[in-house]
Design a protein around this motif. Structure first.
Motif, PDB file in Angstrom:
ATOM      1  N   LEU A  98      44.039  34.394  38.681  1.00  0.00           N
ATOM      2  CA  LEU A  98      43.968  33.340  37.666  1.00  0.00           C
ATOM      3  C   LEU A  98      43.065  33.760  36.508  1.00  0.00           C
ATOM      4  N   ALA A  99      41.932  34.382  36.811  1.00  0.00           N
ATOM      5  CA  ALA A  99      41.050  34.867  35.748  1.00  0.00           C
ATOM      6  C   ALA A  99      41.772  35.888  34.870  1.00  0.00           C
ATOM      7  N   ALA A 100      42.553  36.754  35.488  1.00  0.00           N
ATOM      8  CA  ALA A 100      43.298  37.758  34.718  1.00  0.00           C
ATOM      9  C   ALA A 100      44.347  37.096  33.825  1.00  0.00           C
ATOM     10  N   GLU A 101      44.989  36.058  34.343  1.00  0.00           N
ATOM     11  CA  GLU A 101      46.005  35.378  33.542  1.00  0.00           C
ATOM     12  C   GLU A 101      45.373  34.611  32.387  1.00  0.00           C
ATOM     13  N   LEU A 102      44.221  34.034  32.614  1.00  0.00           N
ATOM     14  CA  LEU A 102      43.513  33.363  31.531  1.00  0.00           C
ATOM     15  C   LEU A 102      43.108  34.360  30.451  1.00  0.00           C
ATOM     16  N   GLU A 103      42.669  35.541  30.861  1.00  0.00           N
ATOM     17  CA  GLU A 103      42.337  36.585  29.894  1.00  0.00           C
ATOM     18  C   GLU A 103      43.558  36.955  29.054  1.00  0.00           C
ATOM     19  N   LEU A 104      44.677  37.123  29.733  1.00  0.00           N
ATOM     20  CA  LEU A 104      45.899  37.497  29.033  1.00  0.00           C
ATOM     21  C   LEU A 104      46.310  36.408  28.047  1.00  0.00           C
ATOM     22  N   MET A 105      46.243  35.153  28.466  1.00  0.00           N
ATOM     23  CA  MET A 105      46.635  34.065  27.579  1.00  0.00           C
ATOM     24  C   MET A 105      45.706  33.981  26.374  1.00  0.00           C
ATOM     25  N   ALA A 106      44.405  34.106  26.591  1.00  0.00           N
ATOM     26  CA  ALA A 106      43.460  34.053  25.474  1.00  0.00           C
ATOM     27  C   ALA A 106      43.757  35.157  24.465  1.00  0.00           C
TER      28      ALA A 106
END
Length: 439
Positions: A390-398
């Motif tokens: 989830l942290a990785a996906e949030l990074e990608l979205m940001a």
């Protein structure tokens, strides 16, 4: 009585995900070919005005292929001639221009409608158009022609710019039809314009600050093309729905109220039967589903290893009942829920990991401070190994949204774990120059 082979719900879930395009690895940097492939796969991108995070039609493409240019999608939609805007059932949506011949029969239904007579069961327009046209056909019978003439002379224009006599209701005026609610109680010119849009005489030529710009259809959409009779158009749209869903009930495919492509009940039953006879649909029994289900004949089943935050308007989860059956995930959007009654936040995105929906993530883009804010995050009971993905996906979205950092303000043990994982991730630069410092 249900017929056909049994399909375990786990297999049905994988089939649905693969049909929706979640079975392929994301490219390092997506180009227009991958964007086209997503649109062809899902068949439709729903348009919605809520912009607390990102306009909804951008998100399904990101969920499937990762970082891509939203400006490129804009060019495909408004100006590039690859997508066009119309109603998909009751929803405003973007469809491939190849689908334009398929909606002509529905445009003709709207044009034939006589407003002082019972509604054609095939009519699919916003209720505001129905109640508005019933009133305008009596009070202002020439308004539709006046609006069309103004569009022909001045288009592309907004609906507000198309009212020649300047007749507009004031905020203090009573609503002409309270049954539609304040949000949908449009000005008269807007009602006329949306009716013309429903009939196909005007089309959406672009958007200005997300407000629709209308022009005569001949200047926006391709002329000519194949002529399909009504039945073939219906069959083709249900094929598109079946290919997009993978496995579904008749109600989920084309039911009158919650169908992917809504049709009157008797018509839907007939069309599904015709597609079964043609071999396009295969009757099956999905575990736990009482209704007869149908498998798209070319659907596949194999392991799925996806990771994506899903728009509330993503076609994978359009039908909330189907989402609950396939994923054991009860989900409702919260933007219309009073704040005191919200459980998981305001704009809540399900988090897909592997082949399960494992968390709910409330997200907000603070563009002024260049921050992706996570006010609330909730893991599903019993899930494990969710925090780092989830942290990785949030990074990608940001990074895709060109925001500088992610800020997790969510409380609770899970929220604190996600916040810690976000803080520990390194600074990364996106392919278009955006940065996600994640501090």
């Amino acid at each position: 009585m249900a017929v056909g082979p049994a399909v375990p719900v786990e297999a049905a879930r994988r089939i649905a995900l693969l049909a929706q395009g979640f079975g392929e690895a994301r490219p390092g940097r997506a180009d227009v070919r991958q964007v086209r492939r997503v649109v062809e796969r899902v068949g439709v991108l729903q348009v919605d005005s809520v912009n607390v995070l990102c306009r909804s039609h951008y998100l399904p493409v990101f969920s499937r292929i990762g970082e891509y240019s939203r400006e490129r999608l804009d060019r495909m939609c408004w100006g590039g001639g690859e997508l066009f805007e119309y109603f998909w059932g009751h929803k405003a949506a973007l469809l491939p221009v190849s689908s334009y011949p398929l909606v002509r029969w529905r445009m003709q239904v709207a044009e034939r409608q006589v407003w002082d007579e019972p509604l054609d069961p095939e009519l699919q327009v916003p209720w505001s158009v129905v109640v508005g046209m019933r009133r305008l056909s009596v009070e202002r019978p020439g308004l539709v022609d006046d609006v069309l003439a103004t569009v022909a002379e001045q288009g592309p224009i907004t609906a507000g710019e198309a009212d020649r006599d300047g007749v507009r209701r004031k905020r203090s005026d009573p609503d002409p039809d309270p049954t539609t609610g304040t949000m949908w109680n449009w000005q008269d010119a807007k009602i006329a314009m949306e009716y013309l849009f429903a009939t196909g005489r005007v089309a959406i030529a672009g958007r200005r600050h997300f407000e629709r710009l209308y022009d005569v259809a001949e200047r926006v959409l391709p002329t000519g093309g194949p002529e399909l009779d009504d039945d073939e158009a219906r069959r083709e749209f249900v094929r598109i729905a079946a290919r997009s869903l993978g496995v579904a009930t008749a109600g989920e495919l084309c039911g009158a109220t919650r169908g992917h492509y809504p049709l009157p009940t008797a018509t839907a039953r007939r069309v599904v039967g015709e597609l079964v006879d043609a071999g396009d649909l295969v009757p099956v029994q999905v575990d736990g589903v009482k209704q007869q289900s149908y498998l798209w004949a070319e659907a596949e089943d194999r392991p799925v290893s996806a990771r994506a935050l899903l728009s509330p308007f993503d076609t994978l989860i359009w039908n909330r009942d189907r989402t609950e059956r396939l994923f054991d995930f009860f989900y409702r959007i919260s933007i219309y829920t009073p704040e005191a009654q919200r459980v998981h936040g305001y704009y809540v995105l399900p988090f897909l990991l592997g082949d399960r929906l494992v968390a709910r993530v409330d997200l907000k883009a603070d563009r002024k401070n260049s921050v992706l804010i996570v006010p609330t995050v909730t893991a599903e009971p019993g899930v494990r190994d969710v925090v780092e993905p989830l942290a990785a996906e949030l990074e990608l979205m940001a990074r895709w949204l060109r925001l500088d950092r992610v800020q997790v303000t969510a409380g609770g043990a899970f929220g604190r774990a996600v916040a810690s994982a976000v803080k520990s991730r390194p600074v990364d630069a996106g392919p278009e120059g955006g940065r996600a410092s994640l501090r």
